[in-house]
Design a protein around this motif. Structure first.
Motif, PDB file in Angstrom:
ATOM      1  N   ALA A  20       4.072   1.025   2.550  1.00  0.00           N
ATOM      2  CA  ALA A  20       4.623   1.048   3.903  1.00  0.00           C
ATOM      3  C   ALA A  20       5.503   2.266   4.145  1.00  0.00           C
ATOM      4  N   ASP A  21       6.175   2.780   3.089  1.00  0.00           N
ATOM      5  CA  ASP A  21       7.128   3.871   3.283  1.00  0.00           C
ATOM      6  C   ASP A  21       6.840   5.111   2.453  1.00  0.00           C
ATOM      7  N   ARG A  22       5.809   5.079   1.614  1.00  0.00           N
ATOM      8  CA  ARG A  22       5.490   6.236   0.785  1.00  0.00           C
ATOM      9  C   ARG A  22       4.077   6.091   0.237  1.00  0.00           C
ATOM     10  N   VAL A  23       3.620   7.148  -0.421  1.00  0.00           N
ATOM     11  CA  VAL A  23       2.292   7.154  -1.018  1.00  0.00           C
ATOM     12  C   VAL A  23       2.432   7.395  -2.518  1.00  0.00           C
ATOM     13  N   ILE A  24       1.795   6.542  -3.325  1.00  0.00           N
ATOM     14  CA  ILE A  24       1.758   6.729  -4.780  1.00  0.00           C
ATOM     15  C   ILE A  24       0.514   7.554  -5.103  1.00  0.00           C
ATOM     16  N   ALA A  25       0.709   8.735  -5.638  1.00  0.00           N
ATOM     17  CA  ALA A  25      -0.413   9.634  -5.882  1.00  0.00           C
ATOM     18  C   ALA A  25      -1.407   9.067  -6.890  1.00  0.00           C
ATOM     19  N   ARG A  26      -0.906   8.349  -7.877  1.00  0.00           N
ATOM     20  CA  ARG A  26      -1.791   7.687  -8.834  1.00  0.00           C
ATOM     21  C   ARG A  26      -1.180   6.337  -9.147  1.00  0.00           C
ATOM     22  N   GLY A  27      -1.818   5.292  -8.621  1.00  0.00           N
ATOM     23  CA  GLY A  27      -1.210   3.978  -8.775  1.00  0.00           C
ATOM     24  C   GLY A  27      -2.244   2.884  -8.919  1.00  0.00           C
ATOM     25  N   TRP A  28      -1.756   1.656  -8.969  1.00  0.00           N
ATOM     26  CA  TRP A  28      -2.636   0.505  -9.133  1.00  0.00           C
ATOM     27  C   TRP A  28      -2.033  -0.719  -8.434  1.00  0.00           C
ATOM     28  N   VAL A  29      -2.916  -1.677  -8.135  1.00  0.00           N
ATOM     29  CA  VAL A  29      -2.527  -2.899  -7.436  1.00  0.00           C
ATOM     30  C   VAL A  29      -3.149  -4.078  -8.170  1.00  0.00           C
ATOM     31  N   ALA A  30      -2.327  -5.068  -8.524  1.00  0.00           N
ATOM     32  CA  ALA A  30      -2.815  -6.272  -9.190  1.00  0.00           C
ATOM     33  C   ALA A  30      -2.874  -7.418  -8.192  1.00  0.00           C
ATOM     34  N   ILE A  31      -3.949  -8.219  -8.285  1.00  0.00           N
ATOM     35  CA  ILE A  31      -4.245  -9.282  -7.334  1.00  0.00           C
ATOM     36  C   ILE A  31      -4.416 -10.604  -8.067  1.00  0.00           C
ATOM     37  N   ALA A  32      -3.880 -11.676  -7.500  1.00  0.00           N
ATOM     38  CA  ALA A  32      -4.101 -13.020  -8.034  1.00  0.00           C
ATOM     39  C   ALA A  32      -4.029 -14.031  -6.898  1.00  0.00           C
TER      40      ALA A  32
END
Length: 387
Positions: A20-32
């Motif tokens: 929402a407030d920045r961009v992670i150039a190399r990141g990941w998202v975990a879902i459950a």
């Protein structure tokens, strides 16, 4: 592995993650269990799905698209199977990155103008049928577009307003000489193209009838529709605000969102009134309004743009948002994406989506950009891949 990730069902990694407030150039998202449980920077946990550096952002939230009606009425006087029309339309939305949509249904009928008859009841029923059958990829709600001068609009709105999927009602007046169509020639040009070429004599009859309707019905119908919305807690939108007087009317009626203000004067008054300003993404992509009104990027440069809508081109929502930073240096990628995710979601009380953050719905899209054209490569709705 953290405690939150012990229950992870999937991880999306090696992505450019738009928060929402920045961009992670190399990141990941975990879902459950359909929710985002963790967001990280750097190398993703083992077994993650590789996004190859593509953008990963929240699923887009659309408040105003009247594109469904073109699937139901693909040619003049040709009506398609309504459920099939909904499914086709839904597929186009999903592959455009839209995971939540308010289907904008025209709530009015007009003698001599069949293309203006939105068949709201038929399409609302078809949406329910498709939803209950598990045929839909996006999450669908309703936006009732109420043409206030039409004699039957209040009765038609009453038939639909108690549906649990109604999330927005808009107050519209397309009478010649009003709002967007203060210049009657614009409305004539619109109907010449829309209805396959009505003659000036036919338009004269239609316009005279509309002016009579406006004088007889607009004010009592407006009051009745505003009362319906307030009684049921449904947010209201104004439409085509043009003058300071229009904005004062919107403030009086408790409007939350102003759709497509046509002048800088109106937009500035809306900002002063604290009403969210929605503009069309096609306006951004094309570099201006197709009907000669204020350009969306001009409002954005003045800090007068809150929400984008795809209006009549579903793919424009993503494209317009990604182009905003190029047109307006003061808007970065995260801020541009907010105009099509968090801000529209909040405007209609959908506070469980529109942002990549732990605890929110895992409505996500993967976007690859080449030659300034975005291509949606993956869509997840509540953690389930739908496109």
């Amino acid at each position: 592995m953290t405690a939150g990730r012990d229950k992870t069902e999937a991880v999306i990694g090696n992505a450019t993650v738009v928060l929402a407030d920045r961009v992670i150039a190399r990141g990941w998202v975990a879902i459950a269990q359909g929710r985002i449980v963790e967001v990280g920077e750097g190398a993703a946990p083992a077994g993650s799905e590789d996004m190859a550096g593509d953008l990963v952002m929240p699923g887009l939230v659309e408040l105003h698209t009247d594109h469904l009606e073109s699937h139901y009425l693909p040619r003049p006087k040709v009506l398609w199977n309504p459920v099939a029309a909904v499914v086709s339309y839904d597929g186009q939305l999903a592959t455009s990155g839209i995971t939540t949509v308010l289907d904008s249904l025209r709530v009015w009928r007009e003698e001599g103008a069949p293309d203006a008859d939105g068949q709201a009841g038929v399409l609302a029923s078809a949406i329910s049928t498709a939803r209950e059958a598990g045929l839909l990829r996006a999450d669908h709600y309703l936006h009732l577009r109420c043409e206030v001068p039409m004699p039957s609009v209040v009765d038609e709105a009453r038939e639909l307003v108690d549906r649990p999927d109604v999330r927005l009602m808009s107050l519209m007046d397309h009478t010649p000489g009003q709002r967007q169509f203060r210049d009657e020639l614009k409305l004539r040009d619109y109907y010449r193209g829309k209805s396959g070429g009505l003659t000036d004599a036919e338009l004269d009859v239609m316009f005279a009838r509309r002016v009579a309707y406006q004088q007889a019905y607009a004010e009592p119908n407006l009051r009745a529709i505003v009362a319906l919305a307030h009684a049921r807690g449904v947010p209201l939108a104004s439409h085509d605000d043009t003058t300071a007087e229009n904005v004062q009317d919107a403030l009086r009626d408790g409007v939350a969102v102003a759709e497509f203000p046509t002048t800088l004067e109106a937009a500035r008054a809306l900002r002063d009134a604290g009403i969210a300003i929605l503009m069309g993404a096609p306006n951004v992509v094309r570099g201006g309004s197709h009907s000669g009104n204020i350009a969306a990027v001009d409002l954005a440069r003045d800090g007068l743009l809150d929400i984008l809508s795809s209006d009549y081109v579903p793919s424009s929502l993503l494209m317009g948002a990604l182009q905003l930073p190029r047109h307006v240096p003061g808007i970065d990628l995260a801020a541009a994406v907010r105009t099509v995710t968090r801000r529209p979601a909040q405007a209609v009380g959908l506070d469980d989506r529109g942002e990549i953050a732990p605890g929110l719905r895992a409505d996500l899209i993967r976007v690859h950009v080449a030659h300034d054209v975005p291509a949606v490569r993956g869509v997840w709705r509540e953690g389930t891949r739908v496109a």
